[in-house]
Design a protein around this motif. Structure first.
Motif, mmCIF file in Angstrom:
data_model
loop_
_atom_site.group_PDB
_atom_site.id
_atom_site.type_symbol
_atom_site.label_atom_id
_atom_site.label_comp_id
_atom_site.label_asym_id
_atom_site.label_seq_id
_atom_site.Cartn_x
_atom_site.Cartn_y
_atom_site.Cartn_z
ATOM 1 N N VAL A 175 2.875 59.971 88.070
ATOM 2 C CA VAL A 175 1.780 61.126 87.718
ATOM 3 C C VAL A 175 0.614 60.598 88.543
ATOM 4 O O VAL A 175 -0.075 61.493 89.175
ATOM 5 C CB VAL A 175 1.556 60.852 86.279
ATOM 6 N N MET A 176 0.516 59.295 89.016
ATOM 7 C CA MET A 176 -0.555 58.811 89.747
ATOM 8 C C MET A 176 -0.312 59.525 91.213
ATOM 9 O O MET A 176 -1.282 60.010 91.863
ATOM 10 C CB MET A 176 -0.755 57.392 89.914
ATOM 11 N N GLY A 177 1.023 59.314 91.895
ATOM 12 C CA GLY A 177 1.287 59.715 93.033
ATOM 13 C C GLY A 177 0.999 61.219 92.980
ATOM 14 O O GLY A 177 0.421 61.637 94.294
ATOM 15 N N LEU A 178 1.447 61.839 92.188
ATOM 16 C CA LEU A 178 1.407 63.395 92.269
ATOM 17 C C LEU A 178 -0.064 64.010 92.267
ATOM 18 O O LEU A 178 -0.326 64.727 92.735
ATOM 19 C CB LEU A 178 2.332 63.925 91.137
ATOM 20 N N ALA A 179 -0.670 63.210 91.452
ATOM 21 C CA ALA A 179 -2.094 63.276 91.336
ATOM 22 C C ALA A 179 -2.806 63.189 92.598
ATOM 23 O O ALA A 179 -3.743 64.187 92.973
ATOM 24 C CB ALA A 179 -2.989 62.640 90.137
ATOM 25 N N VAL A 180 -2.606 62.086 93.373
ATOM 26 C CA VAL A 180 -3.275 62.056 94.609
ATOM 27 C C VAL A 180 -2.987 62.926 95.739
ATOM 28 O O VAL A 180 -3.722 63.611 96.317
ATOM 29 C CB VAL A 180 -2.764 60.483 95.038
ATOM 30 N N ALA A 181 -1.597 63.282 95.684
ATOM 31 C CA ALA A 181 -1.079 64.265 96.753
ATOM 32 C C ALA A 181 -1.847 65.740 96.555
ATOM 33 O O ALA A 181 -2.320 66.374 97.223
ATOM 34 C CB ALA A 181 0.456 64.181 96.885
ATOM 35 N N SER A 182 -1.704 66.008 95.169
ATOM 36 C CA SER A 182 -2.061 67.297 94.491
ATOM 37 C C SER A 182 -3.494 67.593 94.655
ATOM 38 O O SER A 182 -3.951 68.465 95.192
ATOM 39 C CB SER A 182 -1.563 67.494 93.262
ATOM 40 N N MET A 183 -4.331 66.546 94.478
ATOM 41 C CA MET A 183 -5.652 66.853 94.343
ATOM 42 C C MET A 183 -6.304 66.879 95.873
ATOM 43 O O MET A 183 -7.101 67.627 96.189
ATOM 44 C CB MET A 183 -6.347 65.798 93.476
ATOM 45 N N GLY A 184 -5.627 66.312 96.653
ATOM 46 C CA GLY A 184 -5.859 66.215 98.102
ATOM 47 C C GLY A 184 -5.597 67.531 98.489
ATOM 48 O O GLY A 184 -6.358 68.150 99.342
ATOM 49 N N LEU A 185 -4.473 68.145 98.647
ATOM 50 C CA LEU A 185 -4.213 69.306 98.857
ATOM 51 C C LEU A 185 -4.892 70.474 98.469
ATOM 52 O O LEU A 185 -5.285 71.539 99.118
ATOM 53 C CB LEU A 185 -2.514 69.667 98.565
#
Length: 673
Positions: free
Chosen positions: A128-138
């Motif tokens: 969830v942390m990993g996807l949150a970082v990538a998704s919020m960046g995009l």
């Protein structure tokens, strides 16, 4: 469909996947009784710290936003700054909130269902942390690019996004690092060395604060750290492409727009590859934890490399740019593997053996290991730079460096997932110990934690390499932007102004390290006094018939972190502004170069020395060289205690320090003319 819509849409899709994984996590039982009570204390402590940290950070961001609006006389850059800060803060909050829900469920899964299920839950927490970082960046950067990217006059406003993300990252990493290490050092020195009780013993008042610190420092802080490098690499590459001459553009692609959009397109593809990597880990969860996690990391990178070729070709981009992506992606894995060797291989056993002659030889061996570990990663970074310059047409090499950085960070979803898995597993072990859940449960959580220590060490090495490449790309973008606004601007090594700046830049890593190390030491001193007081004054505490006042220890760590995180943040943000406007862009450019080299070298030394000291302690605690309670054990605990602020406070601050200085310089570059 307009392709510019894809990055923000992919960001939304990534957040949806993260939410689905979160729902899967909370579907697992959270236990009751002592287990639930301990988990609630950790969750409460983490959330209270985040709220107080973000309140102080909000005031600082408001001041900077007003200054940006005054300096630029426009709403675009300040808006991008606020969006970047919000995206970084939201990603960190989502990750930490989830981690404090996943930790107790990992413990219960270990007790009731076994190692495979416990691994899945812990990894889901990190995912969830990993996807949150990538998704919020995009989502954030993609939306701003959609708004500003098509207009070259407005594209520079996007730089503000990186400044906002970097500012939040610096406060989160430094504040979280001071919190976690003051608690960790205090709990270890009084509990393990003085009182002779095990790590995570429920009688130790500092243990809850230590577990809270794992979340605010190693989950939220690390997430913000990677987020700013991830976004910074894309912003820098976009800026480099925007500043290219038409002749340079024609050598690489069919249009400038294709080169500018390529980083966002690659990161969008990387998000899909990260989801595929997460699925791979889940499918391999029945195998050894280390093998399962590695399969996801390497698998996601292989998929990215294979599919990136077709993605870039479809955009009409020279295949040489794809090779830059390959160099970056492979280089990131290689740096991680080298870090794994120095923090988990033979050097660790050498450090542990040094404990046979006391703490001094442990310290000497650890420092030597940290210094030696610098060589190969720096050569890898230099090799990436040289390789990209050699395969791209003359004058376009810096674009290749930017794409190499994006390639290294494109699969940040799986990379961050595996890193954040570590604190979740560590917390799970702490909860099992504090709740007296038995040897079998602790054996499973210890196994997961051991792998987590390795993944955390690999993550730190990766973060340093990525930050170095990202900062280099941002500095290149700074030079290109200044050249547009200051005719005849050049950075020459024989220019006294540049040399002056290089020496000034070399100061910052050392002064920030000194501030953060001293902050941990002073806060740990307060923590130690409080833990000693409770052992002495609370009747029945050592006998296990009374409960410690954990809230008091959490408050000490919180106060220390919030008070002492401000000065490093102000230094990092203000120094480029002062140097740039007082001494000029040549001195500022030299300062960035000096800070970059010093930051990377010091970060690698501290991170790997700290990781090696930590694992030397764990090597002895497994029963080697006399095991727990022996003189060797006491010696390696001292090494681990010194290594704690090295690897989790001062070392990680270096990554963000150079990126903050570089991105602030890029933002103010148009004003230096």
């Amino acid at each position: 469909m307009d392709v510019l819509l894809l990055p923000p849409l992919f960001g939304l899709a990534g957040l949806l996947v993260a939410f689905i994984i979160y729902r899967i996590i909370i579907s697992y039982p959270a236990g009751d009784g002592a287990v639930a009570e301990i988990a609630a204390l950790i969750h409460k402590g983490a959330m209270v710290f985040m709220r107080r940290e973000y309140t102080i950070l909000g005031v600082f961001l408001l001041i900077v936003t007003v200054l940006l609006a005054y300096g630029f006389g426009s709403w675009r850059t300040p808006t991008a700054f606020v969006v970047g800060a919000l995206c970084s803060a939201i990603a960190g909050y989502i990750g930490m909130f989830t981690a404090t829900r996943a930790n107790v469920r990992t413990t219960v899964a270990a007790a009731n269902e076994g190692a495979a299920t416990a691994l899945s839950v812990a990894f889901y927490g990190g995912s969830v942390m990993g996807l949150a970082v990538a998704s919020m960046g995009l989502l954030g950067l993609g939306a701003l690019y959609l708004l500003f990217g098509g207009n070259p006059e407005h594209a520079e406003a996007i730089h503000g996004f990186g400044m906002g993300a970097s500012t939040v990252a610096l406060f989160s990493r430094v504040g979280g690092g001071i919190f976690t290490k003051s608690a960790d050092v205090g709990a270890d020195l009084v509990g393990k060395v003085e009182a002779g009780i095990p790590e995570d013993d429920p009688r130790n008042p500092g243990v809850i604060a230590d577990n809270v610190g794992d979340n605010v420092g190693d989950v939220a802080g690390m997430g913000s750290d990677i987020f700013e490098s991830y976004c910074g690499s894309m912003i820098a590459t976009i800026a480099i492409a925007a500043a290219m001459t038409l002749a340079q553009v024609d050598q690489l692609a069919v249009s400038r727009e294709a080169l500018m959009f390529a980083p966002l397109a690659l990161a969008s593809l990387g998000l899909l590859c990260s989801v595929a990597g997460i699925v791979m880990v889940r499918l391999c969860s029945a195998s050894a934890p280390a093998m399962a996690l590695r399969s996801g990391t390497i698998g996601a990178t292989v998929i990215l490399i294979a599919t990136a070729y077709f993605l870039l070709s479809s955009q009409g981009i020279n295949s040489a740019v794809w090779w830059c992506v390959v160099f970056g992606a492979v280089g990131g894995i290689f740096i991680g593997l080298v870090t794994e060797y120095y923090t988990g291989g033979k050097p660790v056993r050498v450090i542990a053996e040094g404990g046979e002659t006391g703490p001094a030889t442990v310290m000497i061996a650890g420092l030597a290991t940290g210094m030696e570990s610098v060589v190969v990663p720096v050569l890898v970074i230099a090799g990436i730079i040289g390789a990209t310059a050699s395969i791209l047409p003359e004058g376009t090499g810096v674009y290749g460096v930017g794409m190499a950085a994006v390639g290294m960070l494109a699969t940040v979803g799986i990379t961050m997932a595996i890193d954040a898995y570590g604190p979740v597993a560590d917390n799970a072990g702490g909860i099992a110990e504090m709740a007296n859940m038995g040897e079998e449960t602790r054996k499973i959580t210890d196994g997961l934690d051991e792998v987590g220590n390795t993944t955390a060490a690999i993550g730190k090495g990766f973060a340093i390499g990525a930050a170095g490449l990202a900062a280099l790309a941002i500095i290149a973008a700074f030079i290109a932007t200044v050249e547009k606004h200051v005719p005849g601007f050049m950075l020459r090594i024989d220019d006294p102004r540049v040399l002056m700046g290089m020496f000034i830049g070399g100061i910052f890593p050392f002064i920030v390290s000194a501030i953060t190390m001293r902050a941990v030491g002073e806060a740990a001193f307060d923590m130690i006094k409080e833990i000693r007081r409770q052992f002495k004054e609370i009747p029945g505490l050592m006998e296990g018939t009374a409960k410690p006042d954990s809230d008091r220890c959490v408050d000490i760590a919180t106060q220390a972190a919030l008070k002492r995180m401000i000065l490093p943040g102000v230094l990092a943000v203000a120094s480029p502004v002062v140097v740039g406007f007082v001494f000029g862009p040549q001195v500022l450019g030299g300062m960035l170069g000096g800070a970059l080299v010093s930051c990377v070298l010091l970060a690698l030394t501290m991170a790997n020395a700290g990781g090696a000291w930590d694992n030397a302690k764990k090597y002895v605690e497994k029963g080697n060289l006399g095991g727990k309670g022996s003189e060797v054990h006491k010696a390696v605990v001292v090494g681990d205690t010194v290594g704690d602020p090295f690897k989790d406070t001062s070392g990680p601050a270096m990554n963000i320090l150079i990126n903050v200085m570089a991105i602030v310089s890029l933002v103010i570059a148009p004003l230096l003319g």
